[in-house]
Design a protein around this motif. Structure first.
Motif, PDB file in Angstrom:
ATOM      1  N   VAL A 128       1.247  -8.383  12.534  1.00 18.32           N
ATOM      2  CA  VAL A 128       0.470  -7.310  12.467  1.00 18.32           C
ATOM      3  C   VAL A 128       1.258  -7.034  11.116  1.00 18.32           C
ATOM      4  O   VAL A 128       2.545  -6.836  11.383  1.00 18.32           O
ATOM      5  CB  VAL A 128       0.668  -6.548  13.625  1.00 18.32           C
ATOM      6  N   PRO A 129       0.768  -7.145  10.283  1.00 17.41           N
ATOM      7  CA  PRO A 129       1.986  -5.937   9.049  1.00 17.41           C
ATOM      8  C   PRO A 129       2.254  -5.285   8.769  1.00 17.41           C
ATOM      9  O   PRO A 129       1.227  -4.342   9.531  1.00 17.41           O
ATOM     10  CB  PRO A 129       1.186  -6.908   7.374  1.00 17.41           C
ATOM     11  N   THR A 130       2.804  -4.496   7.804  1.00 18.81           N
ATOM     12  CA  THR A 130       3.166  -2.921   7.875  1.00 18.81           C
ATOM     13  C   THR A 130       1.555  -2.275   7.728  1.00 18.81           C
ATOM     14  O   THR A 130       0.899  -3.306   6.725  1.00 18.81           O
ATOM     15  CB  THR A 130       3.713  -3.394   6.946  1.00 18.81           C
ATOM     16  N   CYS A 131       0.868  -0.876   8.168  1.00 22.60           N
ATOM     17  CA  CYS A 131       0.181  -0.611   7.875  1.00 22.60           C
ATOM     18  C   CYS A 131      -1.390  -1.026   8.539  1.00 22.60           C
ATOM     19  O   CYS A 131      -2.258  -1.014   8.133  1.00 22.60           O
ATOM     20  CB  CYS A 131       0.264  -0.161   6.276  1.00 22.60           C
ATOM     21  N   GLY A 132      -0.508  -2.767   8.787  1.00 26.11           N
ATOM     22  CA  GLY A 132      -1.975  -3.447   9.346  1.00 26.11           C
ATOM     23  C   GLY A 132      -3.175  -2.470  10.625  1.00 26.11           C
ATOM     24  O   GLY A 132      -1.727  -1.076  12.127  1.00 26.11           O
ATOM     25  N   VAL A 133      -3.857  -2.629  11.133  1.00 27.15           N
ATOM     26  CA  VAL A 133      -4.267  -1.458  12.329  1.00 27.15           C
ATOM     27  C   VAL A 133      -5.201  -2.855  13.309  1.00 27.15           C
ATOM     28  O   VAL A 133      -6.489  -3.629  12.729  1.00 27.15           O
ATOM     29  CB  VAL A 133      -5.635  -0.477  11.505  1.00 27.15           C
ATOM     30  N   THR A 134      -5.092  -2.351  14.391  1.00 28.88           N
ATOM     31  CA  THR A 134      -5.699  -3.039  15.445  1.00 28.88           C
ATOM     32  C   THR A 134      -6.304  -1.864  16.276  1.00 28.88           C
ATOM     33  O   THR A 134      -6.112  -1.235  16.360  1.00 28.88           O
ATOM     34  CB  THR A 134      -4.877  -4.536  16.065  1.00 28.88           C
ATOM     35  N   ILE A 135      -7.632  -2.473  16.349  1.00 29.85           N
ATOM     36  CA  ILE A 135      -8.689  -1.297  17.020  1.00 29.85           C
ATOM     37  C   ILE A 135      -8.981  -2.435  18.269  1.00 29.85           C
ATOM     38  O   ILE A 135      -9.988  -3.073  18.565  1.00 29.85           O
ATOM     39  CB  ILE A 135      -9.841  -0.773  16.606  1.00 29.85           C
ATOM     40  N   ILE A 136      -8.678  -1.864  19.420  1.00 24.81           N
ATOM     41  CA  ILE A 136      -8.758  -2.800  20.581  1.00 24.81           C
ATOM     42  C   ILE A 136      -9.439  -1.985  21.855  1.00 24.81           C
ATOM     43  O   ILE A 136      -9.040  -0.638  22.376  1.00 24.81           O
ATOM     44  CB  ILE A 136      -7.721  -3.552  21.843  1.00 24.81           C
ATOM     45  N   ASP A 137     -11.170  -2.328  22.585  1.00 20.75           N
ATOM     46  CA  ASP A 137     -11.052  -1.522  23.547  1.00 20.75           C
ATOM     47  C   ASP A 137     -10.572  -2.310  25.229  1.00 20.75           C
ATOM     48  O   ASP A 137     -10.934  -3.431  25.101  1.00 20.75           O
ATOM     49  CB  ASP A 137     -13.183  -1.734  23.622  1.00 20.75           C
ATOM     50  N   PHE A 138     -11.142  -1.300  26.215  1.00 25.47           N
ATOM     51  CA  PHE A 138     -10.990  -1.595  27.614  1.00 25.47           C
ATOM     52  C   PHE A 138     -11.330  -0.594  28.021  1.00 25.47           C
ATOM     53  O   PHE A 138     -12.030   0.320  27.546  1.00 25.47           O
ATOM     54  CB  PHE A 138      -9.512  -1.067  27.922  1.00 25.47           C
ATOM     55  N   ASN A 139     -11.951  -1.832  29.060  1.00 30.19           N
ATOM     56  CA  ASN A 139     -13.548  -1.606  30.011  1.00 30.19           C
ATOM     57  C   ASN A 139     -12.866  -0.743  31.043  1.00 30.19           C
ATOM     58  O   ASN A 139     -11.708  -1.230  32.596  1.00 30.19           O
ATOM     59  CB  ASN A 139     -13.572  -2.452  30.454  1.00 30.19           C
ATOM     60  N   LYS A 150     -10.597  -5.718  24.166  1.00 28.20           N
ATOM     61  CA  LYS A 150     -11.418  -6.570  23.765  1.00 28.20           C
ATOM     62  C   LYS A 150     -11.391  -6.087  22.377  1.00 28.20           C
ATOM     63  O   LYS A 150     -11.261  -5.075  21.805  1.00 28.20           O
ATOM     64  CB  LYS A 150     -12.947  -7.244  23.711  1.00 28.20           C
ATOM     65  N   THR A 151     -10.540  -7.093  21.372  1.00 27.98           N
ATOM     66  CA  THR A 151      -9.950  -7.241  19.514  1.00 27.98           C
ATOM     67  C   THR A 151     -11.769  -6.635  19.121  1.00 27.98           C
ATOM     68  O   THR A 151     -12.508  -7.676  18.983  1.00 27.98           O
ATOM     69  CB  THR A 151      -9.093  -7.938  19.535  1.00 27.98           C
ATOM     70  N   ILE A 152     -11.252  -5.002  18.393  1.00 27.60           N
ATOM     71  CA  ILE A 152     -12.879  -5.390  18.098  1.00 27.60           C
ATOM     72  C   ILE A 152     -12.423  -4.945  16.358  1.00 27.60           C
ATOM     73  O   ILE A 152     -13.926  -5.142  15.904  1.00 27.60           O
ATOM     74  CB  ILE A 152     -13.494  -3.175  18.301  1.00 27.60           C
ATOM     75  N   TYR A 153     -11.595  -4.670  15.939  1.00 25.94           N
ATOM     76  CA  TYR A 153     -11.382  -4.707  14.266  1.00 25.94           C
ATOM     77  C   TYR A 153      -9.946  -4.208  13.948  1.00 25.94           C
ATOM     78  O   TYR A 153      -9.319  -4.593  14.696  1.00 25.94           O
ATOM     79  CB  TYR A 153     -11.826  -3.235  14.368  1.00 25.94           C
ATOM     80  N   THR A 154      -9.895  -5.149  13.546  1.00 23.46           N
ATOM     81  CA  THR A 154      -8.525  -5.320  12.050  1.00 23.46           C
ATOM     82  C   THR A 154      -8.729  -4.971  11.148  1.00 23.46           C
ATOM     83  O   THR A 154      -9.250  -5.818  10.383  1.00 23.46           O
ATOM     84  CB  THR A 154      -7.785  -6.632  12.387  1.00 23.46           C
ATOM     85  N   VAL A 155      -7.641  -4.756  10.421  1.00 20.65           N
ATOM     86  CA  VAL A 155      -7.660  -4.354   8.972  1.00 20.65           C
ATOM     87  C   VAL A 155      -6.244  -4.453   7.979  1.00 20.65           C
ATOM     88  O   VAL A 155      -5.114  -3.396   9.290  1.00 20.65           O
ATOM     89  CB  VAL A 155      -8.378  -3.053   8.333  1.00 20.65           C
ATOM     90  N   PHE A 156      -5.884  -5.137   7.434  1.00 20.19           N
ATOM     91  CA  PHE A 156      -4.518  -4.954   6.741  1.00 20.19           C
ATOM     92  C   PHE A 156      -4.739  -4.797   5.362  1.00 20.19           C
ATOM     93  O   PHE A 156      -5.713  -5.380   4.922  1.00 20.19           O
ATOM     94  CB  PHE A 156      -3.782  -6.347   7.007  1.00 20.19           C
ATOM     95  N   PRO A 157      -3.499  -3.701   5.075  1.00 18.03           N
ATOM     96  CA  PRO A 157      -4.058  -3.299   3.751  1.00 18.03           C
ATOM     97  C   PRO A 157      -4.084  -4.895   2.651  1.00 18.03           C
ATOM     98  O   PRO A 157      -4.722  -4.277   1.382  1.00 18.03           O
ATOM     99  CB  PRO A 157      -2.323  -2.953   3.429  1.00 18.03           C
ATOM    100  N   LYS A 158      -3.841  -5.870   2.491  1.00 15.64           N
ATOM    101  CA  LYS A 158      -3.914  -7.194   1.843  1.00 15.64           C
ATOM    102  C   LYS A 158      -5.523  -7.774   1.874  1.00 15.64           C
ATOM    103  O   LYS A 158      -6.000  -7.838   0.603  1.00 15.64           O
ATOM    104  CB  LYS A 158      -3.515  -8.822   2.035  1.00 15.64           C
TER     105      LYS A 158
END
Length: 161
Positions: A128-139, A150-158
């Motif tokens: 996960v790079p600097t300023c990287g975002v990962t969103i995980i949902d948990f049941n 479940k990983t539902i979203y990632t966004v990295f600066p690049k």
């Protein structure tokens, strides 16, 4: 159902003669925090609590996100245990969050962020790079019951440049 938004702090500067904990963001880091947090606005996330490492680079990144996502500043807590590189403290800290919190945003450091994402998320991310975002949902109903999600979203600066 619980939602975790993990953010690795933005790029820090090595130009200053300060201890690691006090390193500020560099210009790229400040810019990335603006770009990524403004991009997340489109997601209309309703964040109930923000936890951040008390290191300068993590606090500064968190403050940019709080400002740009219009999060109430009172929802943020600094936690020295998130100044964690192995990943053990981040797990412990998340498990201690009150069950009433459904969406939690956490600002921390590597290797802890990448290790957490790969242990508890469903998508392998090499780094996960600097300023990287990962969103995980948990049941789960309680953070104390943390298990694979479940990983539902990632966004990295690049991705945004």
């Amino acid at each position: 159902m619980k939602k975790l938004i993990l953010v690795r702090h933005a790029k820090s500067s090595w130009k200053h003669n300060v201890i690691d904990h006090e390193r500020p963001l560099n210009n790229r880091g400040k810019n990335d925090a603006e770009i990524v947090s403004n991009h997340l606005k489109k997601s209309n996330l309703e964040i109930h609590k923000v936890l951040s490492s008390d290191a300068v680079r993590a606090k500064t990144t968190a403050n940019a996100f709080i400002l740009n996502l219009n999060i109430d500043k009172n929802l943020m807590n600094l936690n020295h245990n998130l100044y964690d590189f192995s990943g053990q403290n981040i797990i412990k800290t998340i498990k201690e969050v009150d069950a009433s919190i459904n969406t939690l945003m956490v600002f921390g450091h590597n290797h802890a962020i990448t290790a957490f994402v790969n242990t508890y998320g469903s998508k392998y991310i090499e780094n996960v790079p600097t300023c990287g975002v990962t969103i995980i949902d948990f049941n789960i109903d309680k953070w104390a019951d943390l298990k694979k999600g479940k990983t539902i979203y990632t966004v990295f600066p690049k991705d945004l440049k």
